[in-house]
Design a protein around this motif. Structure first.
Motif, PDB file in Angstrom:
ATOM      1  N   THR A 145     122.840  51.029  34.218  1.00 64.55           N
ATOM      2  CA  THR A 145     122.682  49.572  34.274  1.00 64.55           C
ATOM      3  C   THR A 145     121.458  49.142  35.078  1.00 64.55           C
ATOM      4  OG1 THR A 145     123.929  49.200  36.317  1.00 64.55           O
ATOM      5  CG2 THR A 145     125.214  49.352  34.287  1.00 64.55           C
ATOM      6  N   GLY A 146     120.833  50.082  35.784  1.00 68.26           N
ATOM      7  CA  GLY A 146     119.696  49.726  36.645  1.00 68.26           C
ATOM      8  C   GLY A 146     118.399  49.777  35.859  1.00 68.26           C
ATOM      9  N   VAL A 147     117.558  48.778  36.025  1.00 68.84           N
ATOM     10  CA  VAL A 147     116.271  48.748  35.314  1.00 68.84           C
ATOM     11  C   VAL A 147     115.203  49.356  36.227  1.00 68.84           C
ATOM     12  CG1 VAL A 147     114.563  47.308  34.177  1.00 68.84           C
ATOM     13  CG2 VAL A 147     116.981  46.685  34.070  1.00 68.84           C
ATOM     14  N   SER A 148     114.610  50.468  35.765  1.00 64.22           N
ATOM     15  CA  SER A 148     113.552  51.117  36.539  1.00 64.22           C
ATOM     16  C   SER A 148     112.224  50.425  36.258  1.00 64.22           C
ATOM     17  CB  SER A 148     113.441  52.596  36.154  1.00 64.22           C
ATOM     18  OG  SER A 148     114.716  53.206  36.173  1.00 64.22           O
ATOM     19  N   SER A 149     111.308  50.510  37.223  1.00 70.36           N
ATOM     20  CA  SER A 149     110.002  49.879  37.003  1.00 70.36           C
ATOM     21  C   SER A 149     109.101  50.743  36.131  1.00 70.36           C
ATOM     22  CB  SER A 149     109.339  49.571  38.345  1.00 70.36           C
ATOM     23  OG  SER A 149     109.449  50.674  39.201  1.00 70.36           O
ATOM     24  N   GLY A 150     109.366  52.062  36.061  1.00 73.25           N
ATOM     25  CA  GLY A 150     108.543  52.924  35.221  1.00 73.25           C
ATOM     26  C   GLY A 150     107.227  53.272  35.902  1.00 73.25           C
ATOM     27  N   GLY A 151     106.504  54.221  35.316  1.00 71.82           N
ATOM     28  CA  GLY A 151     105.203  54.594  35.851  1.00 71.82           C
ATOM     29  C   GLY A 151     105.242  55.722  36.868  1.00 71.82           C
ATOM     30  N   ARG A 152     106.464  56.063  37.321  1.00 68.36           N
ATOM     31  CA  ARG A 152     106.586  57.185  38.257  1.00 68.36           C
ATOM     32  C   ARG A 152     107.082  58.396  37.490  1.00 68.36           C
ATOM     33  NH1 ARG A 152     110.584  55.824  42.793  1.00 68.36           N
ATOM     34  NH2 ARG A 152     110.371  58.050  43.212  1.00 68.36           N
ATOM     35  N   THR A 153     106.460  59.549  37.688  1.00 67.39           N
ATOM     36  CA  THR A 153     106.939  60.754  37.003  1.00 67.39           C
ATOM     37  C   THR A 153     107.513  61.721  38.037  1.00 67.39           C
ATOM     38  OG1 THR A 153     104.709  61.646  37.144  1.00 67.39           O
ATOM     39  CG2 THR A 153     105.333  60.614  35.063  1.00 67.39           C
TER      40      THR A 153
END
Ligand SMILES: [Zn+2]
Length: 351
Positions: A266-274
């Motif tokens: 349910t949590g929205v990640s910001s993305g861009g991190r690997t």
């Protein structure tokens, strides 16, 4: 002509948050049910909109009224759906105009084309104004005893959907869950834990915070509070509800479920991190254990009604403790600035 005070932003423009003193009275086209605002909850989506990173004004308008977590009192309802004085909250999302197959049957929470609109977020004015209107289909009545906590209905609808879909997926085979792990003890995580305890499950909640109100709120549910990492937990959960969106926690949560377990993200990640991750090992585990991982967002009409029922059954003082700040409307800026150990900040229209 009458007007209302409204908390507004110009979407895409940082620092454009403003209390407009003479916002237009809600027009009858918005809906037949006229509502007086009591409270509006503030969440991470609001912070993003205020920062100019998200949000969309209604067509042809420059400013967007904020507020998607609502509670109000009915002033007039000529349709007879609700009575004057009833507590009411507004459903956030409206179906797309095409409509897609899901919106066509009012499952707007499952919209396939992204052209839905949302009060206070995307193309529809929000509920952070002194009066607003609803069409009956988007009006959810609440138990009269929930006047001080009913503003929690929107976040509760989100977890009611998560639980509804978990249980629907569970019905693919024999399904007797015993244990649930909730990662993250923000409002969504705590409300997910509440609904888990209402189902008689053994509830475990994991969070980084060792101080503040969260540990005690979890214990008050009869649940266990953990501050270790997910792999360190001595728990094999049948259900995992992931509420942090933190990439490492998400992956650990996916690996933690028991055989035939269901993991709801349910949590929205910001993305861009690997991060380094053994995808083959995860795949092997999901296949060999019949596990399911799925995402869940927003809520349909039946989930709002399930949420209203869950709040009515919950301990009122526990719910009250989730609202850690009540900010009077003139001090609105304080409500939209995150503060240390906040669980839920609420804009109060009654002071
Ligand atoms: Zn749709």
């Amino acid at each position: 002509m009458r007007s209302v005070r409204a908390v507004t932003v110009t979407p895409g423009v940082p620092d454009s948050l403003r209390l407009v003193e003479d916002w237009p009275e809600p027009p009858p086209e918005e809906g037949a049910i006229l509502v007086e605002a009591l409270a509006v909850g503030v969440c991470g989506t609001d912070y993003e909109i205020v920062a100019g990173e998200y949000g969309e004004a209604p067509p042809g308008q420059e400013r967007l009224v904020l507020g998607h977590e609502s509670l109000g009192r009915v002033l007039e309802d000529p349709t007879g759906t609700l009575q004057t004085g009833d507590l009411v909250a507004g459903v956030v999302r409206h179906p797309d105009p095409v409509p897609c197959a899901n919106c066509a049957v009012d499952e707007w929470d499952m919209c396939r084309n992204g052209r839905y609109t949302e009060h206070g977020i995307k193309g529809l004015p929000g509920f952070a104004r002194e009066r607003w209107r609803l069409q009956p289909k988007f009006a959810v009545g609440l138990d009269p005893a929930l006047a001080s906590v009913g503003v929690l209905l929107e976040p509760t609808s989100v977890v009611a959907k998560a639980w509804d879909h978990i249980e629907r997926i569970g019905r693919r085979a024999e399904w007797k869950p015993m244990t649930v792990l909730v990662t993250g003890a923000g409002p969504i995580g705590l409300l997910a834990a509440l609904l888990g305890s209402q189902r008689g499950l053994s509830v475990h909640v994991l969070d980084r915070n060792t101080t503040g109100p969260k540990p005690e709120l979890v214990r008050a549910l009869g649940a266990t509070y953990h501050t270790a990492t997910v792999p360190e937990l001595d728990v094999k959960p049948d259900v995992v509800i992931e509420c942090t969106g933190a990439p490492t926690v998400v992956l650990d949560a996916m690996c933690k479920a028991a055989p035939t377990g269901i993991v709801c993200l349910t949590g929205v990640s910001s993305g861009g991190r690997t991060i380094n991750f053994d995808a083959g090992a995860l795949n092997r585990e999901l296949v060999l254990e019949n596990n399911v991982v799925f995402g869940s967002v927003n809520a349909g009409r039946r989930h709002w009604e399930m949420a209203a029922e869950a709040l009515a059954q919950a301990d009122r003082s526990w719910l009250t403790s989730l609202i850690t700040r009540r900010v009077p409307l003139p001090n609105y800026r304080e409500a939209y600035a995150p503060a240390g150990e906040d669980i839920k900040a609420v804009l109060d229209f009654t002071q």
